[in-house]
Design a protein around this motif. Structure first.
Motif, PDB file in Angstrom:
ATOM      1  N   HIS A  52       0.839  -1.199   0.000  1.00  0.00           N
ATOM      2  CA  HIS A  52       0.000   0.000   0.000  1.00  0.00           C
ATOM      3  C   HIS A  52       0.869   1.242   0.000  1.00  0.00           C
ATOM      4  N   ALA A  53       0.350   2.306  -0.580  1.00  0.00           N
ATOM      5  CA  ALA A  53       1.103   3.558  -0.656  1.00  0.00           C
ATOM      6  C   ALA A  53       1.502   4.049   0.739  1.00  0.00           C
ATOM      7  N   LYS A  54       0.641   3.804   1.712  1.00  0.00           N
ATOM      8  CA  LYS A  54       0.909   4.251   3.079  1.00  0.00           C
ATOM      9  C   LYS A  54       2.081   3.505   3.707  1.00  0.00           C
ATOM     10  N   LEU A  55       2.393   2.318   3.180  1.00  0.00           N
ATOM     11  CA  LEU A  55       3.415   1.464   3.779  1.00  0.00           C
ATOM     12  C   LEU A  55       4.701   1.384   2.970  1.00  0.00           C
ATOM     13  N   ALA A  56       4.653   1.817   1.721  1.00  0.00           N
ATOM     14  CA  ALA A  56       5.821   1.695   0.843  1.00  0.00           C
ATOM     15  C   ALA A  56       6.119   3.043   0.185  1.00  0.00           C
ATOM     16  N   GLU A  57       7.223   3.644   0.584  1.00  0.00           N
ATOM     17  CA  GLU A  57       7.567   4.980   0.098  1.00  0.00           C
ATOM     18  C   GLU A  57       7.712   5.020  -1.420  1.00  0.00           C
ATOM     19  N   GLN A  58       8.198   3.924  -2.010  1.00  0.00           N
ATOM     20  CA  GLN A  58       8.448   3.891  -3.452  1.00  0.00           C
ATOM     21  C   GLN A  58       7.226   3.477  -4.265  1.00  0.00           C
ATOM     22  N   TYR A  59       6.069   3.390  -3.632  1.00  0.00           N
ATOM     23  CA  TYR A  59       4.838   2.925  -4.272  1.00  0.00           C
ATOM     24  C   TYR A  59       4.474   3.803  -5.472  1.00  0.00           C
ATOM     25  N   ARG A  60       4.612   3.242  -6.672  1.00  0.00           N
ATOM     26  CA  ARG A  60       4.263   3.935  -7.911  1.00  0.00           C
ATOM     27  C   ARG A  60       3.748   2.916  -8.911  1.00  0.00           C
ATOM     28  N   ARG A  61       2.687   3.241  -9.625  1.00  0.00           N
ATOM     29  CA  ARG A  61       2.164   2.384 -10.692  1.00  0.00           C
ATOM     30  C   ARG A  61       2.228   0.911 -10.276  1.00  0.00           C
ATOM     31  N   PRO A  62       1.490   0.547  -9.257  1.00  0.00           N
ATOM     32  CA  PRO A  62       1.644  -0.778  -8.665  1.00  0.00           C
ATOM     33  C   PRO A  62       1.411  -1.940  -9.635  1.00  0.00           C
ATOM     34  N   TYR A  63       0.432  -1.802 -10.521  1.00  0.00           N
ATOM     35  CA  TYR A  63       0.163  -2.907 -11.445  1.00  0.00           C
ATOM     36  C   TYR A  63       1.356  -3.121 -12.377  1.00  0.00           C
ATOM     37  N   SER A  64       1.870  -2.049 -12.944  1.00  0.00           N
ATOM     38  CA  SER A  64       3.023  -2.170 -13.837  1.00  0.00           C
ATOM     39  C   SER A  64       4.238  -2.707 -13.090  1.00  0.00           C
ATOM     40  N   ALA A  65       4.394  -2.266 -11.845  1.00  0.00           N
ATOM     41  CA  ALA A  65       5.524  -2.746 -11.044  1.00  0.00           C
ATOM     42  C   ALA A  65       5.403  -4.243 -10.776  1.00  0.00           C
ATOM     43  N   LEU A  66       4.187  -4.715 -10.542  1.00  0.00           N
ATOM     44  CA  LEU A  66       3.990  -6.142 -10.298  1.00  0.00           C
ATOM     45  C   LEU A  66       4.276  -6.961 -11.556  1.00  0.00           C
ATOM     46  N   VAL A  67       3.831  -6.469 -12.703  1.00  0.00           N
ATOM     47  CA  VAL A  67       4.117  -7.155 -13.967  1.00  0.00           C
ATOM     48  C   VAL A  67       5.626  -7.260 -14.172  1.00  0.00           C
ATOM     49  N   ALA A  68       6.330  -6.165 -13.947  1.00  0.00           N
ATOM     50  CA  ALA A  68       7.784  -6.177 -14.117  1.00  0.00           C
ATOM     51  C   ALA A  68       8.442  -7.142 -13.126  1.00  0.00           C
ATOM     52  N   TYR A  69       7.904  -7.201 -11.926  1.00  0.00           N
ATOM     53  CA  TYR A  69       8.449  -8.102 -10.905  1.00  0.00           C
ATOM     54  C   TYR A  69       8.279  -9.555 -11.342  1.00  0.00           C
ATOM     55  N   LEU A  70       7.118  -9.877 -11.856  1.00  0.00           N
ATOM     56  CA  LEU A  70       6.885 -11.242 -12.343  1.00  0.00           C
ATOM     57  C   LEU A  70       7.804 -11.562 -13.523  1.00  0.00           C
ATOM     58  N   ASP A  71       8.048 -10.579 -14.367  1.00  0.00           N
ATOM     59  CA  ASP A  71       9.017 -10.779 -15.462  1.00  0.00           C
ATOM     60  C   ASP A  71      10.386 -11.134 -14.896  1.00  0.00           C
ATOM     61  N   GLY A  72      10.774 -10.434 -13.825  1.00  0.00           N
ATOM     62  CA  GLY A  72      12.058 -10.705 -13.191  1.00  0.00           C
ATOM     63  C   GLY A  72      12.114 -12.101 -12.590  1.00  0.00           C
ATOM     64  N   LEU A  73      11.021 -12.527 -11.975  1.00  0.00           N
ATOM     65  CA  LEU A  73      10.981 -13.884 -11.420  1.00  0.00           C
ATOM     66  C   LEU A  73      11.044 -14.932 -12.526  1.00  0.00           C
ATOM     67  N   ASP A  74      10.360 -14.666 -13.629  1.00  0.00           N
ATOM     68  CA  ASP A  74      10.428 -15.585 -14.774  1.00  0.00           C
ATOM     69  C   ASP A  74      11.869 -15.744 -15.246  1.00  0.00           C
ATOM     70  N   ALA A  75      12.531 -14.601 -15.407  1.00  0.00           N
ATOM     71  CA  ALA A  75      13.906 -14.624 -15.906  1.00  0.00           C
ATOM     72  C   ALA A  75      14.842 -15.357 -14.951  1.00  0.00           C
ATOM     73  N   ALA A  76      14.520 -15.303 -13.654  1.00  0.00           N
ATOM     74  CA  ALA A  76      15.366 -15.946 -12.645  1.00  0.00           C
ATOM     75  C   ALA A  76      14.968 -17.395 -12.380  1.00  0.00           C
ATOM     76  N   GLY A  77      13.928 -17.868 -13.061  1.00  0.00           N
ATOM     77  CA  GLY A  77      13.573 -19.269 -12.971  1.00  0.00           C
ATOM     78  C   GLY A  77      12.591 -19.660 -11.884  1.00  0.00           C
ATOM     79  N   VAL A  78      11.861 -18.703 -11.304  1.00  0.00           N
ATOM     80  CA  VAL A  78      10.826 -19.049 -10.323  1.00  0.00           C
ATOM     81  C   VAL A  78       9.576 -19.468 -11.086  1.00  0.00           C
ATOM     82  N   PRO A  79       9.134 -20.710 -10.945  1.00  0.00           N
ATOM     83  CA  PRO A  79       7.982 -21.173 -11.732  1.00  0.00           C
ATOM     84  C   PRO A  79       6.703 -20.415 -11.380  1.00  0.00           C
ATOM     85  N   ALA A  80       5.896 -20.135 -12.384  1.00  0.00           N
ATOM     86  CA  ALA A  80       4.626 -19.453 -12.145  1.00  0.00           C
ATOM     87  C   ALA A  80       3.727 -20.257 -11.220  1.00  0.00           C
TER      88      ALA A  80
END
Length: 288
Positions: free
Chosen positions: A106-134
């Motif tokens: 939540h924005a109240k808990l995370a200072e860097q909170y920006r465009r959360p949906y896009s950030a989550l998509v990018a995070y999942l891309d990073g996990l994919d690249a690192a081999g964490v199975p979906a």
């Protein structure tokens, strides 16, 4: 794989902030509690707060089959590469026992909170690249976009502070395959005033977080329901309270709405990090 996951976690798990304690002096207490939860028949433990694989490891080591998941690991507090490395280490030591539960917090808990949906998509891309199975990660999805992302990029959803109506909506968006494992607060109190007071004390902080309040408004509640600690209608929709019959009926309503598993959180007037072991035993007896 998702069918196997549903069988592994079973119908009931325990959601707890106390089980994620990082105090080394409590390690034995946590291990003993986790072992008892496994013996009681719970299929999973969900670690509250911004938890991680490091918090899950001691509980997995203390048990033989219990699934341990994060609920949630904040994408703002753990870089994808680091999360992937921790996942790989725990997976190598205890295959199939850990679920990486992720969320945008939540924005109240995370200072860097920006465009959360896009950030989550990018995070999942990073996990994919690192081999964490979906199929070994689950998402704390509330809204339609996040639920569709859950369907496409993970093993399922672990929504927090939701109603059976939200569960039915989530199931419709997810389809039959993905795991749907909502959290449900259980207040073991039969007096209506006392039960609702405990629930209001618990929910007060969450009513300051737009991710939750917007979700309530999407599902038929009004601004009036959000005032003064929450209306009786809101409290009664979100929490299981009353006698054993009433609590059982509320639990069953989530399964009737399409849940595969419930992460049950005991709510009383104890400190947040307390382990309500007697209440967990009583609940296990009620669940049969």
């Amino acid at each position: 794989m998702t069918t196997a996951l549903k069988e592994t976690v079973g119908r009931y798990g325990i959601w707890s902030v106390g089980l994620r304690s990082e105090d080394p002096d409590r390690r034995g207490e946590l291990a003993e509690a986790a072992a008892e939860l496994e013996e009681l028949g719970y299929g999973a433990v969900w670690l509250g707060g911004s938890s991680s694989a490091a918090n899950a490891a001691p509980l997995i080591e203390a048990t033989s089959r219990l699934t341990v998941g994060t609920s949630i690991q904040s994408i703002w507090q753990h870089e994808a590469d680091a999360a992937a490395a921790s996942f790989a280490e725990l997976e190598a030591a205890h295959p199939g026992r850990f679920l990486l539960g992720l969320g945008v917090s939540h924005a109240k808990l995370a200072e860097q909170y920006r465009r959360p949906y896009s950030a989550l998509v990018a995070y999942l891309d990073g996990l994919d690249a690192a081999g964490v199975p979906a199929d070994r990660r689950v998402l704390a999805a509330l809204g339609p976009k996040s639920l569709k992302l859950t369907r496409d990029r993970s093993a399922g959803a672990i929504p927090y502070l939701v109603t059976p109506e939200h569960t039915a909506h989530a199931r419709e968006l997810l389809g039959e395959g993905p795991l749907l494992a909502p959290e449900l607060g259980v207040v073991p109190e039969t007096d209506p005033t006392r039960a609702r007071t405990l629930a209001r004390d618990f929910i007060a902080f969450y009513l300051s977080l737009p991710n939750y309040t917007n979700n309530f408004l999407r599902h038929g509640f009004t601004e009036d329901d959000l005032r003064d600690g929450g209306s009786d209608r809101l409290i009664d929709a979100l929490f299981a309270w009353g006698d054993e019959t009433a609590i059982r009926a509320k639990i069953d309503s989530f399964f009737e709405a399409g849940a595969d598993h419930l992460a049950l959180q005991l709510i009383d007037d104890s400190p947040k990090d307390t382990l309500p072991r007697k209440a967990w035993r009583d609940l296990a007896a009620l669940l049969g």
